[in-house]
Scaffold this active site. Structure first.
Site, PDB file in Angstrom:
ATOM      1  N   SER A   1       0.848  -1.202   0.000  1.00 37.47           N
ATOM      2  CA  SER A   1       0.000   0.000   0.000  1.00 37.47           C
ATOM      3  C   SER A   1       0.875   1.240   0.000  1.00 37.47           C
ATOM      4  CB  SER A   1      -0.940  -0.029   1.204  1.00 37.47           C
ATOM      5  OG  SER A   1      -1.926   0.969   1.083  1.00 37.47           O
ATOM      6  N   ASN A   2       0.339   2.365   0.387  1.00 36.06           N
ATOM      7  CA  ASN A   2       1.101   3.614   0.458  1.00 36.06           C
ATOM      8  C   ASN A   2       0.505   4.468   1.578  1.00 36.06           C
ATOM      9  OD1 ASN A   2      -1.029   5.439  -0.694  1.00 36.06           O
ATOM     10  ND2 ASN A   2      -0.845   3.964  -2.364  1.00 36.06           N
ATOM     11  N   PRO A   3       1.199   5.550   1.962  1.00 34.51           N
ATOM     12  CA  PRO A   3       0.727   6.310   3.137  1.00 34.51           C
ATOM     13  C   PRO A   3      -0.410   7.294   2.880  1.00 34.51           C
ATOM     14  CG  PRO A   3       3.066   6.746   2.643  1.00 34.51           C
ATOM     15  CD  PRO A   3       2.482   6.068   1.458  1.00 34.51           C
TER      16      PRO A   3
ATOM     17  N   ALA B   1      -4.677   7.255  -4.374  1.00 38.28           N
ATOM     18  CA  ALA B   1      -3.284   6.834  -4.586  1.00 38.28           C
ATOM     19  C   ALA B   1      -3.342   5.343  -4.905  1.00 38.28           C
ATOM     20  CB  ALA B   1      -2.469   7.097  -3.333  1.00 38.28           C
TER      21      ALA B   1
END
Ligand code: CTP
Length: 395
Positions: A211-213, A277
């Site tokens: 995933s991403n932040p 995102a």
């Protein structure tokens, strides 16, 4: 009608100033957010602290307050942009005369000039003042400016005289404010807007994912702003811990593939804002059970996810506007412009991850809006930027 609306309450120096405290409360009970500006004379009748503690905001009084930071003198501009409605209750003959003549010698009158919202004036006066020729003329002038006037009621006045000059009942002011707000048509009125927000999760096994932040804050701010500007908004978001903005219909998804399928179903929107995102890669193989440490995984194959923005660009409907984001760590403008063309978007909002107070989890941001022939910078809280961006594009 007032729920979620932003109201500036202007209080001037008349005895009815105390009633403005109750008016503030009633606006809040109706779901509005209220900020208060007072003339210096109004503070003789009610302490600014009362309004500050009830509204939860500083009260704007002087343009150049000694104790505050120098930047605060532009507050009337920010507030003027922020508000949906500016209600001046009570409005004395003195403030009315200033407004009629464009005088801006305190925060309240300066905010009148800066206001982009409708203005509702509730004149209150004693004795013969309301019937005086100058007040009559000033009322006509401000009505010609397009400001709304709620006439005072007749009755027993503070001086002991009977006459026309009393502040109308709070309920009447609320009704008038609702009527004005109800008649405002936002630039996105009648438009269907689809917003995507937040990260996606690409599971490797039941307990691990890529995933991403992304916090989803910018996408949620875009959805809230579109709704405020009159649109019918659908928000599709990944795992985030944010509240759905009022009036927005939200669906949650997990993976890039879920998002793709969900977007396809709503792709007939007039405006699509891809703020999510989206993970560019997903594991080629997912494990049904948790991969045990001792078994290990030597390497992991990844496959590309569908580029949803490109898909939207290829399948663009006539008249549809597609807005994408670009998250970059270098060559922001160049990379964002390449994405604009490559993905056939109408606008790209470029975020730089290297800027201070901008990017993934921050409440503030600094973005560059790129259109075919445009490049414009926006800075501020994500909520402010979202509204400014949409007003710039569609206003
Ligand atoms: N996007 C998308 N589908 C993907 C990846 C990205 O729709 N699979 C969208 C994002 O929502 C955003 C835009 O494309 O609106 C740009 O995303 P970004 O991550 O900045 O760029 P990428 O296309 O992923 O390219 P790169 O990773 O090379 O910067």
């Amino acid at each position: 009608m007032l729920s979620g609306k932003r109201i500036i309450l202007g209080v001037t120096g008349g005895i009815a100033a105390y009633k403005a405290v109750f008016l503030l409360r009633e606006f809040q009970k109706a779901g509005a957010e209220v900020r208060v500006t007072m003339t210096p004379s109004a503070t003789h009748f009610v302490g600014s602290e009362t309004f500050a503690s009830l509204s939860g905001h500083d009260v704007a009084i002087d343009i150049f307050p000694e104790e505050e930071e120098a930047t605060e003198w532009t507050r009337h501009i920010n507030w003027g942009e922020w508000a949906d409605l500016f209600v001046i209750a009570p409005c004395t003959g003195n403030t009315l005369a200033k407004i009629a003549n464009g005088i801006s010698d305190n925060m309240l009158t300066a905010t009148v000039l800066a206001a982009r919202s409708p203005i509702l004036i509730c004149p209150t006066m004693d004795g013969e003042m309301y019937e005086s020729p100058s007040v009559t003329q000033n009322l006509k002038k401000v009505a010609d400016f397009g400001y709304h006037i709620l006439e005072p009621e007749s009755g027993f006045l503070a001086s002991g005289l009977e006459g026309k000059g009393r502040l109308p009942e709070i309920g009447s002011i609320l009704d008038k404010a609702s009527e004005i707000i109800g008649s405002i048509k936002g630039p996105l009125e009648g438009k269907k807007v689809l917003v995507t927000a937040g990260p996606t999760r690409e599971f490797i096994d039941p307990v691990r994912f890529i995933s991403n932040p992304s916090s989803g804050k910018m996408g949620f701010a875009m959805a809230a702003a579109a709704q405020r500007l009159g649109a019918e908004v659908t928000l599709i978001h990944g795992p985030v811990s944010l509240e759905t903005p009022e009036g927005v219909v939200a669906t949650s998804i997990i993976s890039a593939q879920d998002l793709y399928e969900s977007v396809q179903q709503k792709a007939d929107a007039d405006i699509v804002i891809m703020a999510a995102a989206v993970s560019d890669f997903t594991p080629a193989q997912t494990f049904e059970h948790k991969v045990k440490k001792d078994h290990g995984v030597d390497d992991m194959q990844l496959k590309a996810t569908t580029d949803i923005l490109s898909w939207l660009g290829k399948n663009k409907k006539a008249g549809q506007t597609i807005i994408g984001f670009a998250m970059e760590t270098e060559n922001l403008i160049e990379n964002a412009r390449t994405k604009l063309i490559r993905k056939n978007a109408d606008w790209i909002i470029g975020n730089s991850l290297t800027k201070k107070d901008a990017g993934f989890e921050s409440d503030t941001n600094h973005v560059h809006l790129l259109g075919e022939e445009t490049e414009q910078e926006f800075e501020g809280t994500k909520a402010e930027i979202a509204e400014r961006l949409l007003k710039y594009i569609f206003g």
